[in-house]
Design a protein around this motif. Structure first.
Motif, mmCIF file in Angstrom:
data_model
loop_
_atom_site.group_PDB
_atom_site.id
_atom_site.type_symbol
_atom_site.label_atom_id
_atom_site.label_comp_id
_atom_site.label_asym_id
_atom_site.label_seq_id
_atom_site.Cartn_x
_atom_site.Cartn_y
_atom_site.Cartn_z
ATOM 1 N N MET A 1 -38.847 31.706 1.133
ATOM 2 C CA MET A 1 -39.620 30.471 1.081
ATOM 3 C C MET A 1 -38.700 29.291 1.344
ATOM 4 S SD MET A 1 -42.040 31.023 -2.277
ATOM 5 C CE MET A 1 -40.652 31.386 -3.366
ATOM 6 N N ASP A 2 -39.221 28.300 2.022
ATOM 7 C CA ASP A 2 -38.473 27.064 2.227
ATOM 8 C C ASP A 2 -38.624 26.192 0.992
ATOM 9 O OD1 ASP A 2 -37.713 27.772 4.802
ATOM 10 O OD2 ASP A 2 -39.558 26.971 5.665
ATOM 11 N N GLY A 3 -37.505 25.844 0.373
ATOM 12 C CA GLY A 3 -37.557 24.941 -0.770
ATOM 13 C C GLY A 3 -37.785 25.608 -2.105
ATOM 14 N N GLY A 4 -37.812 26.921 -2.157
ATOM 15 C CA GLY A 4 -38.003 27.588 -3.443
ATOM 16 C C GLY A 4 -37.590 29.042 -3.347
ATOM 17 N N PHE A 5 -37.298 29.659 -4.486
ATOM 18 C CA PHE A 5 -36.910 31.062 -4.485
ATOM 19 C C PHE A 5 -36.996 31.618 -5.893
ATOM 20 C CE2 PHE A 5 -33.040 28.769 -5.448
ATOM 21 C CZ PHE A 5 -32.422 29.538 -6.419
ATOM 22 N N SER A 6 -36.987 32.934 -5.963
ATOM 23 C CA SER A 6 -36.938 33.655 -7.230
ATOM 24 C C SER A 6 -35.660 34.481 -7.254
ATOM 25 C CB SER A 6 -38.161 34.567 -7.379
ATOM 26 O OG SER A 6 -37.950 35.546 -8.377
ATOM 27 N N SER A 7 -35.141 34.709 -8.436
ATOM 28 C CA SER A 7 -33.897 35.479 -8.551
ATOM 29 C C SER A 7 -34.078 36.935 -8.132
ATOM 30 C CB SER A 7 -33.383 35.424 -9.995
ATOM 31 O OG SER A 7 -34.326 35.995 -10.882
ATOM 32 N N HIS A 8 -35.334 37.396 -8.004
ATOM 33 C CA HIS A 8 -35.590 38.782 -7.617
ATOM 34 C C HIS A 8 -36.026 38.907 -6.152
ATOM 35 C CE1 HIS A 8 -35.172 39.486 -11.814
ATOM 36 N NE2 HIS A 8 -35.646 40.705 -11.780
ATOM 37 N N ASP A 9 -35.938 37.836 -5.385
ATOM 38 C CA ASP A 9 -36.431 37.878 -4.003
ATOM 39 C C ASP A 9 -35.737 38.953 -3.178
ATOM 40 O OD1 ASP A 9 -38.268 35.908 -4.410
ATOM 41 O OD2 ASP A 9 -37.126 34.314 -3.423
ATOM 42 N N THR A 10 -34.402 39.004 -3.237
ATOM 43 C CA THR A 10 -33.662 39.977 -2.432
ATOM 44 C C THR A 10 -33.990 41.394 -2.877
ATOM 45 O OG1 THR A 10 -31.876 38.376 -2.140
ATOM 46 C CG2 THR A 10 -31.367 40.679 -1.667
ATOM 47 N N TYR A 11 -34.047 41.609 -4.179
ATOM 48 C CA TYR A 11 -34.388 42.935 -4.716
ATOM 49 C C TYR A 11 -35.754 43.387 -4.217
ATOM 50 C CZ TYR A 11 -36.097 46.330 -8.130
ATOM 51 O OH TYR A 11 -36.650 47.427 -8.727
ATOM 52 N N GLU A 12 -36.753 42.487 -4.306
ATOM 53 C CA GLU A 12 -38.109 42.843 -3.890
ATOM 54 C C GLU A 12 -38.161 43.158 -2.401
ATOM 55 O OE1 GLU A 12 -41.003 43.230 -5.575
ATOM 56 O OE2 GLU A 12 -39.870 43.071 -7.438
ATOM 57 N N ASP A 13 -37.444 42.394 -1.591
ATOM 58 C CA ASP A 13 -37.487 42.644 -0.154
ATOM 59 C C ASP A 13 -36.785 43.943 0.203
ATOM 60 O OD1 ASP A 13 -38.145 41.490 2.591
ATOM 61 O OD2 ASP A 13 -36.001 41.942 2.778
ATOM 62 N N GLU A 14 -35.658 44.220 -0.428
ATOM 63 C CA GLU A 14 -34.976 45.486 -0.156
ATOM 64 C C GLU A 14 -35.838 46.667 -0.593
ATOM 65 O OE1 GLU A 14 -31.953 46.158 1.375
ATOM 66 O OE2 GLU A 14 -32.011 44.053 1.967
ATOM 67 N N LYS A 15 -36.574 46.485 -1.681
ATOM 68 C CA LYS A 15 -37.497 47.533 -2.129
ATOM 69 C C LYS A 15 -38.597 47.742 -1.085
ATOM 70 C CE LYS A 15 -40.470 48.716 -6.077
ATOM 71 N NZ LYS A 15 -40.958 48.243 -7.413
ATOM 72 N N LEU A 16 -39.113 46.644 -0.528
ATOM 73 C CA LEU A 16 -40.142 46.746 0.502
ATOM 74 C C LEU A 16 -39.624 47.517 1.710
ATOM 75 C CD1 LEU A 16 -42.884 45.978 1.760
ATOM 76 C CD2 LEU A 16 -41.820 43.831 2.505
ATOM 77 N N LEU A 17 -38.412 47.209 2.149
ATOM 78 C CA LEU A 17 -37.849 47.901 3.310
ATOM 79 C C LEU A 17 -37.729 49.401 3.053
ATOM 80 C CD1 LEU A 17 -35.044 45.376 4.325
ATOM 81 C CD2 LEU A 17 -37.228 45.754 5.476
ATOM 82 N N ALA A 18 -37.263 49.751 1.863
ATOM 83 C CA ALA A 18 -37.128 51.173 1.531
ATOM 84 C C ALA A 18 -38.484 51.864 1.529
ATOM 85 C CB ALA A 18 -36.442 51.325 0.177
ATOM 86 N N LEU A 19 -39.507 51.193 1.006
ATOM 87 C CA LEU A 19 -40.847 51.781 0.959
ATOM 88 C C LEU A 19 -41.438 51.924 2.360
ATOM 89 C CD1 LEU A 19 -42.213 49.875 -2.149
ATOM 90 C CD2 LEU A 19 -41.919 52.361 -1.968
ATOM 91 N N CYS A 20 -41.191 50.937 3.221
ATOM 92 C CA CYS A 20 -41.691 51.032 4.595
ATOM 93 C C CYS A 20 -41.088 52.242 5.301
ATOM 94 C CB CYS A 20 -41.371 49.758 5.364
ATOM 95 S SG CYS A 20 -42.351 48.315 4.897
ATOM 96 N N ARG A 21 -39.782 52.438 5.140
ATOM 97 C CA ARG A 21 -39.137 53.600 5.765
ATOM 98 C C ARG A 21 -39.696 54.901 5.186
ATOM 99 N NH1 ARG A 21 -34.404 50.485 4.369
ATOM 100 N NH2 ARG A 21 -33.844 49.125 6.108
ATOM 101 N N GLN A 22 -39.900 54.905 3.874
ATOM 102 C CA GLN A 22 -40.409 56.100 3.214
ATOM 103 C C GLN A 22 -41.820 56.436 3.692
ATOM 104 O OE1 GLN A 22 -40.126 55.858 -1.066
ATOM 105 N NE2 GLN A 22 -41.746 57.363 -1.366
#
Length: 726
Positions: A693-714
């Motif tokens: 997001m532009d102008g905002g973020f959560s401390s778990h953003d990277t974790y959630e996105d890496e989890k999404l990538l792993a699930l997409c591959r799976q």
């Protein structure tokens, strides 16, 4: 000055904090000879009259008086007033859809438009301010012109004319920045601006000016950047580090139209500044206003730095480079090897922003972040720990450095805050989030503190079985919790940890909490206890009578949680189903979602609820639609109704994607050529993180996105869920 100010009906207007009858005093305060009074007045203008960028009727009424102030050479700190006018008049509404405005927003938009018109009409005065004796005014005027003046060709010409005669280095950089702003606002002039910036970026000009020009090229004409931009920029940074610090106003003049030889001669002929001719530095009291605190913080960060503006230029360059992740990573890698501590702190902050927003290969960058943990400079080490804290599994290349830092600094295992409960230190959290058992001693010590850190339960959950040795102390601390109005805050971290460990030996302590939860936050506390019991599974069979008692409150959160726990412990569908079906009728969406998700966990034992779940596929709440689609698949095993809902939600709300991908991975519906496969492959091909997001973020953003990538591959045939980020 201020002719007619008392004739304005200020009392009939309002600002962010009530009647605007105090605005005349603020305006007069801006003209005060007392720096503290000026600072307080400026703070009031930003805090009330122009609160968070808003424009009120009183803001509009201030504009003529603000212009009076900026053209009076007897007024001090006029540069700040120029910046205030630029902010008031520079709001761009072109991207807003007026059809979506409500009545109040329409009034606000009208105010913004009137402010833009009023300030733009008077923007001609900024031309004269470009040669003002006050360097602070000259620093603010270029961006004001670039942002507000309606004749950009004239502005760009003046910027080019002013550069060769401007004596202050930071003002020169502002002239270059203003050229980039003109190019962005008026695309027809982008080529002309880019040609000038390209000349300034060439060899022979001072390194700061070249870096500024490259930063603006990245913003407005990235295709004009040199192919070896990383090599050029890193070379400029080394030059800047080797040059003694110069005070404002001391830079040599440079003719942007001159050749490299003349430019080099100008720099070589320059001697270190003596400060002659500079305005005296005012003595300021300790800041009490927000404006003053921000100024003091900025002064502290820039004090003693060779080129304190370098960080801003590099941030601008990174924004311009955008998705060129490999080049940005290489640039940050070089910055993290700088002998300048502050430049490395800047690089850490930019590294965090890069990794949080963009997918890429970051092993070497993360390793270098980890190396900063061993520095004796505390701000640098703490900044590195903060970066690693947000990376979860991506922090693996820094695991040994984190473990060494944790072992060497027990005093930083827990952070105490002026308000609120204590929390784990960043290095401890980062190590725990890696699942590294070397975090266990720090967590054990944290559990022995009088007040347990609020986030210790989550950290133990990340460690999993490695944290099993902590079970005994968790049980003891939970048994010591007084079940009064503060019970939830004290018990919840412990219950969260015990649930993560599935520590069924803690049954007695958990049941005590469940049976004697106080009225205040009692439902929250019971929910935490029920989740712990559910995690114990059949081993918690002795709690079945308690769970059946809680089922008698259908529709409540506790009843739904009790039903989930009873199913996990006893698998009694006949007892659980009526409660969860009742929960589907709850008034609050989050309670309905709890019931829907619980039904999904029952699987085919809840097949009878399929019609009810099917009806929720059309609910107005998007998250509830997604949960219903997932649960419908779980209870019926039929994907044809759920998949279209899940894919529609995927496109409409990026934040549901992890939830959707989890279900798609279990469904196995991503066959070749399918819509599901197309969506998943498109996600894997994207360089930008799905939740950036532009102008905002959560401390778990990277974790959630890496989890999404792993699930997409799976979810894709032939994939295991493992693989590189890109």
């Amino acid at each position: 000055m201020f002719a007619g100010i008392d004739e304005v009906d200020w009392a009939s207007m309002e600002h962010a904090y009530g009647p605007a009858d105090d605005v005349p005093a603020m305006l007069r305060g801006l003209a005060s000879a007392d720096p503290a009074e000026r600072e307080a007045a400026l703070d009031g203008m930003y805090g009330a009259v122009h609160h968070q960028g808003d424009v009120y009727a009183c803001t509009l009424a201030c504009i003529p008086f603000l212009f009076e102030l900026v053209v009076d050479p007897g007024i001090q700190d006029r540069g700040s007033i120029v910046e205030l006018l630029t902010s008031i008049g520079g709001i761009d509404l072109d991207g807003d859809d007026e059809d979506e405005f409500d009545e109040e927003e329409i009034e606000g938009a009208a105010n913004y438009a009137m402010a833009a018109t009023a300030v733009t009409t008077g923007a001609g005065v900024f031309f004269e301010l470009m040669a003002d004796e006050d360097p602070g005014v000259r620093l603010s005027a270029p961006l004001a012109l670039a942002t507000l003046h309606s004749h950009p060709v004239r502005v760009l010409a003046l910027l080019r004319e002013r550069l060769p005669v401007e004596p202050a280095e930071e003002v020169r950089l502002a002239l270059v920045e203003a050229a980039g702003r003109v190019a962005l606002r008026h695309r027809a002039l982008a080529g002309q601006a880019a040609d000038w910036l390209t000349r300034l970026a060439g060899e022979g000009f001072p390194p700061g000016l070249r870096l500024a020009a490259l930063a603006q090229l990245a913003r407005c004409a990235p295709d004009a950047l040199p192919g070896d931009v990383v090599r050029v920029v890193t070379g400029l940074l080394r030059q800047l580090r080797s040059v003694p610090a110069r005070r404002a106003g001391a830079a040599p003049a440079v003719d942007a139209q001159a050749g490299p030889a003349e430019a080099v001669a100008a720099v070589d002929a320059h001697t270190e500044a003596t400060g002659a001719g500079e305005p005296p530095v005012e003595e300021r009291a300790a800041p009490v206003t927000l404006v003053g605190q921000l100024r003091a913080l900025s002064d502290e960060e820039t004090s003693g730095r060779t080129a304190p503006w370098t960080a801003d230029l590099l941030r601008t360059l990174h924004v311009g480079l955008d998705d060129r992740v490999a080049e940005r990573t290489a640039l940050l890698t070089d910055q993290l090897r700088s002998p300048d501590h502050q430049q490395r702190i800047d690089a850490l902050r930019m590294s965090s922003g890069l990794i949080r927003a963009w997918r890429g290969s970051y092993e070497e960058l993360v390793r270098l972040v980890g190396e900063q943990l061993a520095t004796p400079e505390p701000r640098l080490a703490e900044a590195a720990a903060h970066v690693l804290e947000e990376l979860f599994g991506l922090a693996a290349p820094a695991a040994d450095a984190l473990a060494a830092r944790v072992a060497a600094d027990p005093g930083a295992w827990v952070q105490n805050w002026p308000s609120g409960p204590p929390g784990l230190g960043s290095a401890v959290k980062a190590l725990a989030r890696l699942g590294d058992a070397r975090a266990v001693p720090a967590l054990a010590a944290a559990l022995e503190r009088p007040e347990v850190p609020h986030d210790v339960g989550f950290a133990i959950g990340c460690l999993g079985a490695a944290a099993a040795p902590l079970t005994a102390v968790l049980r003891r601390r939970l048994g010591e919790v007084r079940l009064d109005e503060e019970a939830y805050d004290r018990a919840n971290p412990l219950l969260t940890a015990l649930a993560a460990l599935r520590a069924d030996e803690a049954m007695p302590e958990v049941l005590r909490v469940l049976r004697s939860a106080p009225e205040y936050r009692g439902e929250w506390l019971r929910t935490a206890a029920l989740r712990a019991l559910g995690s114990f599974g059949p081993a918690a069979h002795s709690a079945v009578p308690e769970l059946r008692t809680l089922l008698r409150r259908p529709g409540s959160t506790s009843a739904t949680e009790a039903a989930e726990a009873l199913w996990a412990v006893d698998a009694d569908a006949d007892a659980v189903l009526p409660v969860l079906i009742e929960g589907l009728q709850a008034e609050r969406a989050h309670e309905r979602r709890s019931a829907v998700n619980a039904l999904g966990r029952l699987g085919t034992a809840a097949a009878v609820t399929a019609p009810r779940l099917r009806a929720l596929l059309r609910h107005e709440e998007p998250w509830l639609r997604v949960d219903a689609a997932v649960a419908l698949w779980d209870v019926s095993g039929r994907a044809e109704e759920s998949v279209p809902v899940l894919l529609a939600a995927w496109e409409q709300n990026r934040h549901v994607r992890v939830r959707v991908a989890e279900c798609l991975a279990r469904m196995g519906v991503a066959g070749a050529g399918s819509d599901v496969a197309r969506v998943l492959r498109a996600e894997l091909a994207s360089v930008r993180r799905h939740n950036a997001m532009d102008g905002g973020f959560s401390s778990h953003d990277t974790y959630e996105d890496e989890k999404l990538l792993a699930l997409c591959r799976q979810a894709l045939p032939g994939n295991t869920g493992k693989g590189p980020t890109t």
